[in-house]
Structure formats: C-alpha cells, structure tokens
Design an enzyme around this catalytic site. Structure first.
Site, PDB file in Angstrom:
ATOM      1  N   GLY A   1      14.594  35.998  58.030  1.00 53.51           N
ATOM      2  CA  GLY A   1      14.646  36.440  56.633  1.00 53.51           C
ATOM      3  C   GLY A   1      14.992  35.291  55.707  1.00 53.51           C
ATOM      4  O   GLY A   1      15.647  35.466  54.678  1.00 53.51           O
TER       5      GLY A   1
ATOM      6  N   GLY B   1      14.593  35.357  51.933  1.00 49.65           N
ATOM      7  CA  GLY B   1      15.254  36.441  51.206  1.00 49.65           C
ATOM      8  C   GLY B   1      16.455  35.942  50.420  1.00 49.65           C
ATOM      9  O   GLY B   1      16.734  34.723  50.363  1.00 49.65           O
TER      10      GLY B   1
ATOM     11  N   GLY C   1      19.149  34.415  52.668  1.00 50.06           N
ATOM     12  CA  GLY C   1      18.562  33.201  53.214  1.00 50.06           C
ATOM     13  C   GLY C   1      18.623  32.051  52.207  1.00 50.06           C
ATOM     14  O   GLY C   1      18.970  30.920  52.550  1.00 50.06           O
TER      15      GLY C   1
ATOM     16  N   ARG D   1      20.041  47.952  51.780  1.00 49.07           N
ATOM     17  CA  ARG D   1      20.084  49.292  51.187  1.00 49.07           C
ATOM     18  C   ARG D   1      20.039  49.180  49.669  1.00 49.07           C
ATOM     19  O   ARG D   1      20.344  48.133  49.094  1.00 49.07           O
ATOM     20  CB  ARG D   1      21.327  50.051  51.648  1.00 49.07           C
ATOM     21  CG  ARG D   1      22.625  49.485  51.158  1.00 49.07           C
ATOM     22  CD  ARG D   1      23.790  50.392  51.514  1.00 49.07           C
ATOM     23  NE  ARG D   1      25.046  49.690  51.387  1.00 49.07           N
ATOM     24  CZ  ARG D   1      26.219  50.279  51.210  1.00 49.07           C
ATOM     25  NH1 ARG D   1      26.292  51.604  51.141  1.00 49.07           N
ATOM     26  NH2 ARG D   1      27.319  49.573  51.122  1.00 49.07           N
TER      27      ARG D   1
ATOM     28  N   GLN E   1      13.279  40.889  68.165  1.00 44.76           N
ATOM     29  CA  GLN E   1      14.005  39.608  68.094  1.00 44.76           C
ATOM     30  C   GLN E   1      14.934  39.433  69.297  1.00 44.76           C
ATOM     31  O   GLN E   1      15.121  38.320  69.788  1.00 44.76           O
ATOM     32  CB  GLN E   1      14.741  39.500  66.759  1.00 44.76           C
ATOM     33  CG  GLN E   1      13.727  39.374  65.618  1.00 44.76           C
ATOM     34  CD  GLN E   1      14.331  39.189  64.249  1.00 44.76           C
ATOM     35  OE1 GLN E   1      15.549  39.196  64.072  1.00 44.76           O
ATOM     36  NE2 GLN E   1      13.470  39.051  63.261  1.00 44.76           N
TER      37      GLN E   1
ATOM     38  N   ASP F   1      33.778  41.464  54.885  1.00 42.14           N
ATOM     39  CA  ASP F   1      34.834  42.456  54.679  1.00 42.14           C
ATOM     40  C   ASP F   1      36.212  41.790  54.748  1.00 42.14           C
ATOM     41  O   ASP F   1      37.110  42.087  53.957  1.00 42.14           O
ATOM     42  CB  ASP F   1      34.729  43.559  55.747  1.00 42.14           C
ATOM     43  CG  ASP F   1      33.313  44.093  55.844  1.00 42.14           C
ATOM     44  OD1 ASP F   1      32.847  44.699  54.878  1.00 42.14           O
ATOM     45  OD2 ASP F   1      32.664  43.865  56.888  1.00 42.14           O
TER      46      ASP F   1
ATOM     47  N   HIS G   1      30.947  47.638  60.289  1.00 44.47           N
ATOM     48  CA  HIS G   1      30.699  47.140  58.927  1.00 44.47           C
ATOM     49  C   HIS G   1      30.064  48.292  58.143  1.00 44.47           C
ATOM     50  O   HIS G   1      28.846  48.384  57.993  1.00 44.47           O
ATOM     51  CB  HIS G   1      29.758  45.931  58.969  1.00 44.47           C
ATOM     52  CG  HIS G   1      29.326  45.486  57.598  1.00 44.47           C
ATOM     53  ND1 HIS G   1      30.205  45.029  56.651  1.00 44.47           N
ATOM     54  CD2 HIS G   1      28.106  45.453  57.004  1.00 44.47           C
ATOM     55  CE1 HIS G   1      29.546  44.721  55.543  1.00 44.47           C
ATOM     56  NE2 HIS G   1      28.276  44.988  55.734  1.00 44.47           N
TER      57      HIS G   1
HETATM   58  P1  NAD Z   1      16.236  40.492  51.099  1.00 46.12           P
HETATM   59  O1  NAD Z   1      15.333  41.690  51.006  1.00 46.12           O
HETATM   60  O2  NAD Z   1      16.457  39.672  49.887  1.00 46.12           O
HETATM   61  O3  NAD Z   1      15.701  39.519  52.227  1.00 46.12           O
HETATM   62  C1  NAD Z   1      15.381  39.968  53.496  1.00 46.12           C
HETATM   63  C2  NAD Z   1      14.309  39.048  54.029  1.00 46.12           C
HETATM   64  O4  NAD Z   1      14.048  39.415  55.370  1.00 46.12           O
HETATM   65  C3  NAD Z   1      12.983  39.167  53.269  1.00 46.12           C
HETATM   66  O5  NAD Z   1      12.551  37.883  52.848  1.00 46.12           O
HETATM   67  C4  NAD Z   1      12.031  39.760  54.296  1.00 46.12           C
HETATM   68  O6  NAD Z   1      10.682  39.298  54.147  1.00 46.12           O
HETATM   69  C5  NAD Z   1      12.664  39.288  55.596  1.00 46.12           C
HETATM   70  N1  NAD Z   1      12.295  40.074  56.769  1.00 46.12           N
HETATM   71  C6  NAD Z   1      12.074  41.401  56.857  1.00 46.12           C
HETATM   72  N2  NAD Z   1      11.718  41.731  58.111  1.00 46.12           N
HETATM   73  C7  NAD Z   1      11.743  40.585  58.834  1.00 46.12           C
HETATM   74  C8  NAD Z   1      11.452  40.274  60.172  1.00 46.12           C
HETATM   75  N3  NAD Z   1      11.044  41.207  61.050  1.00 46.12           N
HETATM   76  N4  NAD Z   1      11.556  38.991  60.577  1.00 46.12           N
HETATM   77  C9  NAD Z   1      11.929  38.021  59.697  1.00 46.12           C
HETATM   78  N5  NAD Z   1      12.189  38.250  58.413  1.00 46.12           N
HETATM   79  C10 NAD Z   1      12.103  39.524  57.971  1.00 46.12           C
HETATM   80  O7  NAD Z   1      17.608  41.013  51.710  1.00 46.12           O
HETATM   81  P2  NAD Z   1      19.016  40.236  51.732  1.00 46.12           P
HETATM   82  O8  NAD Z   1      19.753  40.542  50.495  1.00 46.12           O
HETATM   83  O9  NAD Z   1      18.778  38.833  52.130  1.00 46.12           O
HETATM   84  O10 NAD Z   1      19.762  41.046  52.906  1.00 46.12           O
HETATM   85  C11 NAD Z   1      19.333  40.930  54.241  1.00 46.12           C
HETATM   86  C12 NAD Z   1      20.091  41.923  55.127  1.00 46.12           C
HETATM   87  O11 NAD Z   1      21.472  41.579  55.180  1.00 46.12           O
HETATM   88  C13 NAD Z   1      20.063  43.377  54.622  1.00 46.12           C
HETATM   89  O12 NAD Z   1      19.903  44.250  55.727  1.00 46.12           O
HETATM   90  C14 NAD Z   1      21.423  43.554  53.997  1.00 46.12           C
HETATM   91  O13 NAD Z   1      21.822  44.899  53.946  1.00 46.12           O
HETATM   92  C15 NAD Z   1      22.267  42.757  54.971  1.00 46.12           C
HETATM   93  N6  NAD Z   1      23.594  42.355  54.509  1.00 46.12           N
HETATM   94  C16 NAD Z   1      24.611  42.383  55.415  1.00 46.12           C
HETATM   95  C17 NAD Z   1      25.880  41.994  55.045  1.00 46.12           C
HETATM   96  C18 NAD Z   1      27.026  42.018  56.044  1.00 46.12           C
HETATM   97  O14 NAD Z   1      28.187  41.845  55.595  1.00 46.12           O
HETATM   98  N7  NAD Z   1      26.828  42.224  57.328  1.00 46.12           N
HETATM   99  C19 NAD Z   1      26.124  41.580  53.742  1.00 46.12           C
HETATM  100  C20 NAD Z   1      25.081  41.554  52.833  1.00 46.12           C
HETATM  101  C21 NAD Z   1      23.806  41.952  53.228  1.00 46.12           C
HETATM  102  C1  LMR Z   2      27.753  44.324  51.854  1.00 46.37           C
HETATM  103  O1  LMR Z   2      28.753  44.694  52.453  1.00 46.37           O
HETATM  104  O2  LMR Z   2      27.784  43.811  50.719  1.00 46.37           O
HETATM  105  C2  LMR Z   2      26.398  44.432  52.547  1.00 46.37           C
HETATM  106  O3  LMR Z   2      26.521  45.051  53.789  1.00 46.37           O
HETATM  107  C3  LMR Z   2      25.366  45.081  51.697  1.00 46.37           C
HETATM  108  C4  LMR Z   2      25.572  46.571  51.590  1.00 46.37           C
HETATM  109  O4  LMR Z   2      24.600  47.318  51.785  1.00 46.37           O
HETATM  110  O5  LMR Z   2      26.691  46.989  51.300  1.00 46.37           O
END
Ligand code: NAD
Ligand code: LMR
Length: 327
Positions: free
Chosen positions: A11, A14, A17, A92, A112, A159, A187
C-alpha cells in the site's frame, strides 16, 4: 558498508505509505549507518501513483536508500524481505467499526501471507497495520506456516502513543516520564489502555493523575475511540501518526525495550493474563536482541481482568468470522 536491509511496504502509494517510506529511506528504522532497499507493493491501478512516489524518493537523494523496487506482484515485493510492513488495505470511513473491514481486507492477507512464506528472508519479521490489524495478522500468519509464528505482529503502537500523550498532558509532565503504559488486546474499541501498571515521573501513574473518574470516563474511552475521532475531524483515517507508530514499532523490535519502559505489540497469544489462545493479542513486552517476551508478574485487578477478557472475546469472534481463511 553494511549489507542493506530489505523492507517491503504494501500500500506504498496510500496515505500511510506516503508518510512512511520517506522516513524509512532516511534511516529512521535502523539508524544512520544502515542502508535499506525499499520493495514497494501496490495494486495495478495505483502503480502510476507509486511511480510518482518513487520519483520523489529519487529526488530526496537519500544516501541510505540503495535500491527501490516497485511492483504489483507480492512474490516480487517480499523476495528476500527482512521486514514486511503490511499497510495496504482499505481504511474504514465514518460510522464503521474496524472489524467491518474484515471481508474486504481479509483476502489480501491470505495472499500476502503465502507470498511471505514462499519468498521472504529467513529472518523475516512482519508488522500488520491494515485493519482490522490483529485479525489480518492472524490470517497472514496462518497462511505462512514455514515462518515462525512469533515473527507476526500487529501494530498497537499508535494506541500506546495516544495513551502516553494524553497522560503526559493531564499530568503536566514531559512525555518521556510516562512509562509502562500497556495496550492490552485488540486494536479496536475494546482495547484496554492500562494506566494502573504505569508510572509517571517514577510514581504510580493513577496516583499522579489523582482522578479515577477521568481515567474511567475520559481517558480510556478517548484512547479507545481516537481513530474514529480522527476520521470524524479529518475526513480520513490517521496517516502521519500511524506511519510514525509503525516506525516506533520496528525501532523497538530492532533496538530493544527494557522492562523499565516496556512497549505493546499484538503477538500470537499465549494465554498469559487471561488472554485467549489462538488470536493476536497485545501485551506489555520487553525486547532484547530482536526477541520479545511478555512482562511477567503484573497483578491484575478485577477491572483489569474484565477489560482484558472483553477484548479477548471480541478477538475470538473476529477469528470465528474469518475461519475460512485460516488454513
Ligand atoms: P489508503 O486507502 O490511503 O491506502 C491504502 C493503499 O493500499 C492504497 O494505495 C491501495 O491501492 C493499497 N492496496 C489496497 N489493496 C492492496 C493490496 N492487495 N496490495 C497492496 N496494496 C494494496 O489507506 P491508509 O490510510 O494508508 O490506511 C491503510 C490501512 O491502515 C487501513 O486499513 C487503515 O484502516 C489502517 N490503519 C491502521 C492503523 C493501526 O493503528 N493499526 C492506523 C491507521 C490506519
Ligand atoms: C486508527 O486507530 O487511527 C486507525 O486504526 C484507523 C481507524 O480506522 O481508526
């Protein structure tokens, strides 16, 4: 010059990223003497955007970045990868819980996981960021049977950073004086940001805060719901803070964390502290030479136990929902 470390990032074009890979290329994960190779994975429609990101990487002239690989093939992205940061997944939007993403994102972690199994380096370490992070991590782990399961982790560092920041502000103390906060469990909104085993300035944190009602009615729910609050305010899920937390997670795993200032990560559950077996559960961890261990001997109150059990219960339900992907 040391051999470069290969870091796969999914990703990569994104939002997270974009906030992550420039810091990796700058040396933020492994220090100023350690070259890196970035292996960036995207889906075909995002490859154009990824090429633009790669142009910007070139234009930064990072001395430590020895090679950048751009690909839409998981087998190429994970080839020889020492570290795999699994970010790519749908975020989300307002009104959704993170577990609502399971059906959209789960299959990504099946393929993956298999690609990591078949291609990653013998010392492969995996950090899952894409939501719902714990259960996506479980899916990837199950699909990589040849990789030791303890190498699979889910990120709860955002968190933890949120919790520490809030406690430091409430206490009016420098952030680095807040130690041994724990994120237990998932999470998600059931996570338990435990202040009762923490210290501020060397004293019990709850005593320093001196306001139990604030802890139960403000601090805990605010940390639990912070992701949703950011989405409501920004119209998009947290990105810079998530990237920063991912950097912190790898830094701690790589460089270590002492029992005096432990960290939290989601790891394959062991049943410790009443957690259920067979899920990815966040615990207090000390880390030495790349190996983590759960901090032992914490005395839990009934409140702690109930909060840990609630998050464990949710993780079991998530596991049940993805049973078909746990080969
Ligand atoms: P985003 O939509 O901006 O970017 C996601 C990227 O992933 C996109 O560029 C998309 O093309 C790419 N993608 C989708 N499917 C893919 C695949 N199969 N292989 C490779 N790339 C793929 O989203 P974001 O804001 O960068 O968030 C990414 C993820 O991280 C989301 O699921 C979000 O909820 C999660 N997140 C987790 C935390 C945490 O604390 N764990 C915090 C923030 C966001
Ligand atoms: C966060 O904690 O900010 C991420 O997991 C994005 C979300 O959906 O809350």
């Amino acid at each position: 010059m040391r051999d470069p470390i290969r870091v796969a990032v999914t990703g990569a074009a994104g939002n997270i990223g974009y906030a992550l890979i420039f810091r990796i290329a700058n040396g933020d994960l492994f220090g100023p003497d350690q070259p890196v190779i970035l292996q960036l994975l995207e889906i075909p429609p995002a490859m154009g955007a990824l090429e633009g990101v790669a142009m910007e990487l070139d234009d930064c002239a990072f001395p430590l970045l020895t090679q950048t690989v751009l690909t839409d093939q998981p087998d190429v992205a994970f080839a020889g990868a020492n570290w795999s940061l699994l970010v790519g997944a749908r975020p989300r939007t307002a009104g959704m819980a993170r577990k609502d993403l399971l059906s959209a994102n789960g299959p990504i972690f099946v393929s993956q996981g298999r690609a990591i199994n078949d291609n990653a380096a013998a010392d492969a370490r995996i950090v899952v960021v894409g939501n719902p992070a714990n259960t996506n991590c479980l899916i990837a782990m199950h699909n990589a049977p040849d990789v030791p399961s303890e190498r699979f982790t889910a990120m709860t560092r955002l968190d933890l950073n949120r919790a520490k920041s809030m406690l430091a502000q409430k206490a009016g103390k420098p952030l680095q004086t807040v130690k041994n906060v724990t994120i237990w469990g998932n999470h998600s909104g059931t996570q338990y940001p435990d202040v009762f085993h923490a210290q501020i300035d060397g004293r019990p944190a709850a005593e320093v805060i001196g306001d139990d009602l604030w802890i139960s009615d403000t601090y805990i729910p605010t940390v639990q719901q912070r992701g949703a609050a950011v989405i409501a305010a920004r119209g998009a899920s947290s990105a810079a803070s998530a990237a920063n937390a991912c950097i912190n997670h790898v830094q701690s795993w790589y460089a270590g964390a002492s029992e005096d200032d432990w960290v939290s990560m989601g790891i394959p559950s062991t049943g410790a502290y009443g957690s259920p077996a067979g899920v990815i559960f966040s615990y207090p961890l000390a880390i030495e030479d790349g190996a983590y261990r759960i901090v032992e001997g914490l005395e839990l109150s009934d409140f702690d136990r109930a909060a840990i059990a609630a998050s464990g219960q949710e993780l079991l339900q998530e596991r049940e929902a993805v049973g078909d992907w746990l080969s």
